[in-house]
Write an enzyme that holds these catalytic residues in place. Structure first.
Site, short mmCIF file in Angstrom:
data_model
loop_
_atom_site.label_atom_id
_atom_site.label_comp_id
_atom_site.label_asym_id
_atom_site.label_seq_id
_atom_site.Cartn_x
_atom_site.Cartn_y
_atom_site.Cartn_z
N THR A 84 0.83 -1.22 0.00
CA THR A 84 0.00 0.00 0.00
C THR A 84 0.86 1.27 0.00
OG1 THR A 84 -1.67 -1.21 1.23
CG2 THR A 84 -1.86 1.18 1.24
N VAL A 85 1.79 1.38 0.96
CA VAL A 85 2.56 2.62 1.10
C VAL A 85 3.70 2.66 0.07
CG1 VAL A 85 3.79 4.13 2.70
CG2 VAL A 85 1.98 2.65 3.57
N LYS A 104 5.85 2.16 12.99
CA LYS A 104 5.72 2.60 14.38
C LYS A 104 5.90 1.47 15.38
CE LYS A 104 1.74 1.83 12.23
NZ LYS A 104 0.96 2.27 11.11
N VAL A 147 3.36 8.15 12.29
CA VAL A 147 2.27 8.59 13.19
C VAL A 147 1.30 9.48 12.42
CG1 VAL A 147 1.70 9.74 15.36
CG2 VAL A 147 3.90 8.56 15.13
N GLY A 184 -7.01 -0.39 2.50
CA GLY A 184 -5.57 -0.27 2.78
C GLY A 184 -5.25 0.49 4.06
N GLU A 213 -3.57 -2.62 9.52
CA GLU A 213 -2.29 -3.32 9.56
C GLU A 213 -2.47 -4.72 8.99
OE1 GLU A 213 0.66 -1.73 10.71
OE2 GLU A 213 -0.77 -0.12 10.47
N LYS A 226 2.16 4.54 18.44
CA LYS A 226 2.29 5.93 17.99
C LYS A 226 2.41 6.87 19.19
CE LYS A 226 -0.34 4.98 13.80
NZ LYS A 226 -1.69 4.79 13.27
N GLY A 271 -3.69 5.09 4.70
CA GLY A 271 -3.88 4.98 3.25
C GLY A 271 -2.58 5.25 2.51
P1 NAP Z 1 1.56 -3.97 2.84
O1 NAP Z 1 0.57 -3.38 1.90
O2 NAP Z 1 1.26 -5.28 3.46
O3 NAP Z 1 2.96 -4.09 2.04
C1 NAP Z 1 4.08 -4.69 2.60
C2 NAP Z 1 5.13 -4.87 1.50
O4 NAP Z 1 6.30 -5.38 2.10
C3 NAP Z 1 4.73 -5.86 0.40
O5 NAP Z 1 5.21 -5.39 -0.84
C4 NAP Z 1 5.46 -7.15 0.79
O6 NAP Z 1 5.89 -7.93 -0.29
C5 NAP Z 1 6.70 -6.57 1.47
N1 NAP Z 1 7.21 -7.48 2.51
C6 NAP Z 1 6.59 -7.84 3.65
N2 NAP Z 1 7.38 -8.65 4.38
C7 NAP Z 1 8.51 -8.79 3.65
C8 NAP Z 1 9.70 -9.52 3.87
N3 NAP Z 1 9.89 -10.25 4.95
N4 NAP Z 1 10.68 -9.43 2.93
C9 NAP Z 1 10.50 -8.70 1.80
N5 NAP Z 1 9.39 -7.99 1.56
C10 NAP Z 1 8.41 -8.03 2.48
O7 NAP Z 1 1.89 -2.96 4.03
P2 NAP Z 1 1.66 -1.38 4.06
O8 NAP Z 1 0.24 -1.10 4.43
O9 NAP Z 1 2.24 -0.75 2.85
O10 NAP Z 1 2.50 -1.00 5.37
C11 NAP Z 1 3.91 -0.90 5.33
C12 NAP Z 1 4.40 -0.20 6.61
O11 NAP Z 1 3.84 1.11 6.67
C13 NAP Z 1 4.00 -0.89 7.92
O12 NAP Z 1 5.03 -0.69 8.86
C14 NAP Z 1 2.76 -0.11 8.35
O13 NAP Z 1 2.55 -0.15 9.74
C15 NAP Z 1 3.15 1.28 7.91
N6 NAP Z 1 2.05 2.20 7.68
C16 NAP Z 1 1.00 1.84 6.90
C17 NAP Z 1 -0.01 2.75 6.66
C18 NAP Z 1 -1.20 2.41 5.81
O14 NAP Z 1 -2.13 3.21 5.76
N7 NAP Z 1 -1.22 1.26 5.14
C19 NAP Z 1 0.05 4.03 7.23
C20 NAP Z 1 1.15 4.37 8.03
C21 NAP Z 1 2.13 3.45 8.24
P3 NAP Z 1 4.83 -8.68 -1.24
O15 NAP Z 1 4.11 -7.56 -1.96
O16 NAP Z 1 5.63 -9.51 -2.17
O17 NAP Z 1 3.94 -9.45 -0.33
N1 HSE Z 2 -3.28 0.88 10.49
C1 HSE Z 2 -2.93 2.23 10.72
C2 HSE Z 2 -4.19 3.01 11.03
C3 HSE Z 2 -2.23 2.81 9.53
O1 HSE Z 2 -5.28 2.53 10.73
O2 HSE Z 2 -4.09 4.11 11.58
C4 HSE Z 2 -1.73 4.22 9.77
O3 HSE Z 2 -0.71 4.24 10.72
#
Ligand code: NAP
Ligand code: HSE
Length: 455
Positions: free
Chosen positions: A17-18, A110, A137, A192, A195, A210, A313
């Site tokens: 997603t990110v 976080k 955060v 998206g 977590e 956070k 998102g």
């Molecule tokens: P996600 O959509 O699940 O994407 C994770 C990515 O990392 C995927 O491309 C996955 O590969 C790759 N990955 C996971 N484990 C791996 C490993 N062991 N080795 C190599 N690649 C690996 O997660 P996300 O929502 O983007 O979140 C990423 C981070 O941002 C997290 O720490 C989350 O807490 C933080 N975050 C997310 C948001 C949000 O709104 N989503 C907001 C703030 C912070 P594959 O694609 O091949 O599976």
């Molecule tokens: N899962 C987290 C939330 C992503 O819903 O706030 C943003 O940090």
């Protein structure tokens, strides 16, 4: 810096997603990035788990996918490692190795920074490298820079906010559309926001992670977040949301932290936690809907300040990741936490429950018999809890399944004046053990109109 400066080369770990949001915004904002920094920002390698998975956006020009972290860590042209894979162990090891090999790091993780931030920030500082985490955060809200730099001239007294987009989305959907908890969570996952393990969201842990980061930025101390009182939203029912509305409140998952005013900010005892709370509808926080987040900060110079924006998102989060990258591209001096290293060894002094106060909402399922109200009031009075408002619903219902009484039952709703956390717990144990209370009592904090922290 001239536009002849060499490009800043990134290794991107994570293309979900990110990560995909970052690739998109790097492409869309290419001209603005060059205008702001005088150089190009280029992704060279992208680490993923599954090389064959179809991707939601095209790879950046010239970038290669890999499933070996070494391809990023061992590439000396890569100056910045952007960690967006999530989780603690593998992400922690990649970040540590990147810093040790002289690469700056930008992350949105976080959970990792709440658990291992102390040692990672120490390592980054020793190496004089950036460890950026604006995206960790509240998504798009620039809360890290605000606390670290913009409010550095203040003593921060307290902060309070909606720190988890998924929970706020679920509570909004339940409240506004009458949607059930499970479908609202499903939608948050599809969009998206959640977590990979959504229990981190709904159990309040993501907000606690956070909050621990915000406490470090506000007071330069480590809060052992595993000792933080944390309660999620799985106990919030449609009935409580409805009753809260009737009293003029909205139910929100909030994170709060307050420090006692002392000469040295690290010396003040900290009261902090995450819990569902009734927020008075007149407060801005009550009007924060969907996946939006908000933080209210009170400082001794700025007074109160309110930040509001998209909390989760792909794109909103990626914008914050990119802001950290641009700071590095511009050659800024690293300042990761806003406090020098010696400060960070300080562990927060946690304020005990006996010294922490709040008004409360209590929902009891009681026998519909004479004298019950008197007995409930008696137990509260015995614990020095003063009642502000009472509402007994007239809808006598069947007793709950398995209850110890065959008579009818009614919901009894009580709003209290400010009372100590310890006192309310004792009173609720007595109420639960009494013969006239038929179900485990439900109780939430109240951010009332008179409560200083919530105006
Ligand atoms: P996600 O959509 O699940 O994407 C994770 C990515 O990392 C995927 O491309 C996955 O590969 C790759 N990955 C996971 N484990 C791996 C490993 N062991 N080795 C190599 N690649 C690996 O997660 P996300 O929502 O983007 O979140 C990423 C981070 O941002 C997290 O720490 C989350 O807490 C933080 N975050 C997310 C948001 C949000 O709104 N989503 C907001 C703030 C912070 P594959 O694609 O091949 O599976
Ligand atoms: N899962 C987290 C939330 C992503 O819903 O706030 C943003 O940090």
């Amino acid at each position: 810096m001239s536009d002849k400066s060499p490009p800043l080369v990134l290794g991107l770990a994570g293309f979900g997603t990110v990560g995909a949001g970052l690739v998109r915004i790097l492409r869309e904002n290419r001209d603005e990035i060059i205008a702001r920094t005088g150089r190009e920002v280029r992704v060279k390698r992208i680490l993923v788990r599954d090389l064959s998975r179809p991707r939601s956006c095209p790879l950046p020009e010239g970038a290669l996918l890999t499933n070996k972290a070494e391809d990023l860590l061992g590439d000396s042209e890569i100056a910045v490692l952007v960690e967006l894979i999530g989780g603690v162990d593998q992400a922690g090891s990649i970040i540590r190795r990147a810093l040790e090999s002289g690469k700056s790091v930008v992350t949105a993780n976080k959970a990792l920074l709440a658990e291992q931030g102390g040692s990672l920030f120490e390592l980054a500082e020793k190496k004089d490298l950036h460890l950026g985490y604006e995206a960790a955060v509240c998504g798009a809200i620039p809360i890290i820079r605000t606390l670290r730099a913009s409010l550095a001239g203040n003593r921060i007294d307290n902060l309070l906010g909606i720190l988890n987009g998924t929970c706020n989305f679920i509570l909004s959907e339940m409240s506004e559309k009458g949607q059930d908890f499970a479908s609202a969570l499903n939608n948050a996952q599809r969009l998206g926001y959640a977590e990979v393990d959504p229990s981190l969201d709904v159990d309040g842990l993501d907000a606690a992670h956070k909050l621990a980061l915000l406490i470090r930025l506000a007071w330069g101390i480590d809060y052992p977040y595993k000792n933080m009182p944390v309660e999620g939203i799985s106990g919030v029912t449609q009935a409580d949301i409805r009753y809260a509305h009737e009293f003029g409140y909205r139910v929100k998952l909030i994170g709060y932290a307050r420090s006692e005013a002392t000469k040295d900010p690290a010396e003040g005892r900290i009261e902090a936690g995450v819990c569902p709370a009734l927020v008075h509808e007149k407060f801005l926080l009550a009007r924060v809907e969907g996946a939006y987040n908000a933080v209210r900060i009170e400082g001794n110079a700025c007074g109160s300040l309110f930040l509001h924006g998209r909390g989760a998102g792909g794109l909103p989060t990626a914008g914050s990741v990119l802001a950290d990258i641009l700071e590095i591209a511009r050659g800024a001096t690293p300042d990761n936490t806003g406090f020098p290293l010696r400060r960070r060894a300080t562990v927060a002094r946690v304020k005990p429950d006996t010294d922490c106060f709040s008004p409360w909402y209590i929902r009891l399922t009681v026998r519909d018999k004479p004298g019950v109200l008197r007995d409930v009031a008696g137990i509260l009075a015995d614990n020095s809890i003063s009642i502000a408002e009472v509402n007994q619903k007239g809808d006598t219902g069947e007793p709950p399944a398995g209850s110890r009484d065959g008579g009818g039952c009614v919901p009894l709703l009580i709003m209290t004046h400010s009372a100590p956390v310890a006192g309310i717990r004792t009173a609720l144990i007595s109420l639960e053990n009494s013969v006239f209370v038929l179900e485990k009592p439900v109780y939430f904090r109240v951010l009332a109109r008179s409560a200083n922290a919530a105006s």
